[in-house]
Design a protein around this motif. Structure first.
Motif, short mmCIF file in Angstrom:
data_model
loop_
_atom_site.label_atom_id
_atom_site.label_comp_id
_atom_site.label_asym_id
_atom_site.label_seq_id
_atom_site.Cartn_x
_atom_site.Cartn_y
_atom_site.Cartn_z
N LYS A 258 8.13 -2.78 -56.55
CA LYS A 258 6.96 -2.50 -57.39
C LYS A 258 7.24 -1.28 -58.25
O LYS A 258 8.10 -0.46 -57.95
CB LYS A 258 5.72 -2.28 -56.52
N LYS B 127 3.65 4.55 -60.00
CA LYS B 127 2.49 4.85 -60.84
C LYS B 127 2.79 5.98 -61.82
O LYS B 127 2.25 6.00 -62.93
CB LYS B 127 1.29 5.24 -59.96
N ASP B 128 3.64 6.92 -61.42
CA ASP B 128 3.90 8.09 -62.24
C ASP B 128 5.33 8.11 -62.75
O ASP B 128 6.22 7.47 -62.19
CB ASP B 128 3.64 9.36 -61.42
N ASP C 272 9.00 6.55 -54.42
CA ASP C 272 7.53 6.62 -54.35
C ASP C 272 6.94 5.50 -53.49
O ASP C 272 5.95 4.85 -53.86
CB ASP C 272 6.92 6.57 -55.77
#
Length: 395
Positions: A74, A77-78, A54
């Motif tokens: 990092k 988000k999902d 991602d």
């Protein structure tokens, strides 16, 4: 949970969708556990894949107790994520690793040499064969190279499959592993058959070519450096460019280039000997002139544009001249300090006691010492110190 290993099902798969099962903070990075992955974890001598999850960079991948961890910069988000590997790197590793199997198989079949170590680096691949370097002749290496490339040209299938320990006993394995669990086998029929956890091409022709680069002695064995596929092509292109430039430089072609270089080297050696002879003659004459014009026991010479090698020639010419000499090469930032007199001056001790105060390093014995400095100013200051010290302590 165990991670599903898509890279075994299809080593050519470049992208996939997956789900994040766990996030483990690690220093200033994060370790992601996915339910399935195309990222090969480091193991068996093969580096891990890299890529993106991602959009987050995957820097390193490793496996622990069946779980594969992806180190990322990092957190996604999902829960559902899109994975993409650096396939150019993956295919390079596949070429190198498959080529290693074929070369090792060739050496084993020809000479019964066993591979005791394998490393897939950024520049080279190495294998450690349990044949002493002195017994591994150039002819043997050439024969192994020709044999492995004949394997490649056959473009045979490279099969990977899993067998039980009992089933593995019936296979013509090049080496056997003492484990109780199932084994993953990589086999090119009549070429090589070996347990392996790495990723491989599916046909030998995809390896392209195997080129041995060099050998060296390693722990009583022979370490062989080689390149496969695109690495070998780039190596050939680079060396071809070098030879082309040398051909132009020597007005030659590759068939006569070595002779031209040898002739040039012989001429250079002859001229170098003549030049050194002239330098020694000039140094002797210069010292004779100095001794004639300067009767003091201490001679200090600061030379802006003379190398330390030239300074040493002067030092040799001063031997037997009843002088203490302090000679500095200001371009090389080096100093020569010799006592050719009967005076009680210990050059090495003076260096040991004082040179560090002038950011210098060096040493010597009672009659001779040498030093190196970080700046011209430090060198000049130390020469001035030596001159003052001798003036104060020798008269």
């Amino acid at each position: 949970m165990l991670t599903e290993k898509l890279f075994y099902e299809n080593p050519y798969l470049r992208e996939c969708e997956s789900e994040v099962e766990e996030i483990v903070p690690k220093d200033d990075k994060f370790l992601l556990v996915l339910n399935k992955t195309i990222f090969y974890p480091e193991g068996g001598g093969q580096p891990s894949d890299i890529g993106e999850i991602d959009g987050a960079a995957v820097e390193y991948v490793f496996e622990k107790e069946g779980v594969i961890y992806h180190r990322v910069t990092k957190v996604p988000k999902d829960k559902k994520v899109f994975c993409k590997i650096d396939f150019e790197r993956r295919f390079d590793h596949m070429q190198q690793h498959s080529g290693e199997h074929l070369l090792t198989g060739a050496i084993f079949n020809l000479y019964k040499g066993n591979n005791k170590g394998f490393h897939l680096g950024e520049e080279y691949v190495t294998i450690d064969i349990d044949i002493p370097l002195e017994d591994m002749t150039e002819e043997m290496l050439l024969k192994a190279e020709e044999t492995v490339n004949s394997f490649i040209y056959k473009n045979q299938e490279i099969r990977t499959y899993v067998v039980s320990k009992e089933e593995s006993e019936k296979l013509p394995l090049r080496k056997r592993i003492n484990v109780d669990e199932d084994l993953r086998i990589v086999e090119a029929e009549n070429m090589d058959c070996c347990p392996c956890c790495g990723t491989h091409v599916i046909r030998t022709g995809e390896v392209g070519v195997v080129k041995i680069i060099k050998t060296e002695r390693y722990k009583g064995m022979t370490r062989i450096y080689f390149k496969c596929g695109n690495r070998a092509l780039k190596d050939f292109q680079n060396k071809h460019n070098i030879i082309t430039k040398l051909n132009r430089l020597f007005s030659s072609d590759e068939n006569n280039l070595v002779q031209r270089v040898e002739n040039q080297a012989a001429d250079f050696e002859r001229v170098s000997r003549e030049l050194n002879k002239l330098r020694r003659i000039l140094a002797v004459r210069e010292v004779e002139h100095i001794v004639k014009e300067d009767s003091s026991k201490i001679y200090v010479g600061k030379y802006e544009d003379r190398s330390f090698e030239e300074i040493q020639l002067l030092g040799t010419a001063f031997e037997g001249k009843d002088r203490i000499i302090i000679l500095g090469s200001l371009c090389d930032l080096k100093l020569l300090f010799n006592n050719n007199t009967g005076l009680d001056v210990n050059c090495g001790k003076i260096f040991k006691d004082n040179i560090k105060e002038f950011n210098g390093k060096g040493g010597g014995n009672g009659k001779k010492a040498q030093g190196t400095f970080t700046s011209k100013e430090d060198l000049v200051n130390f020469m001035n110190f030596l001159s003052s010290y001798l003036e104060s302590n020798t008269y």
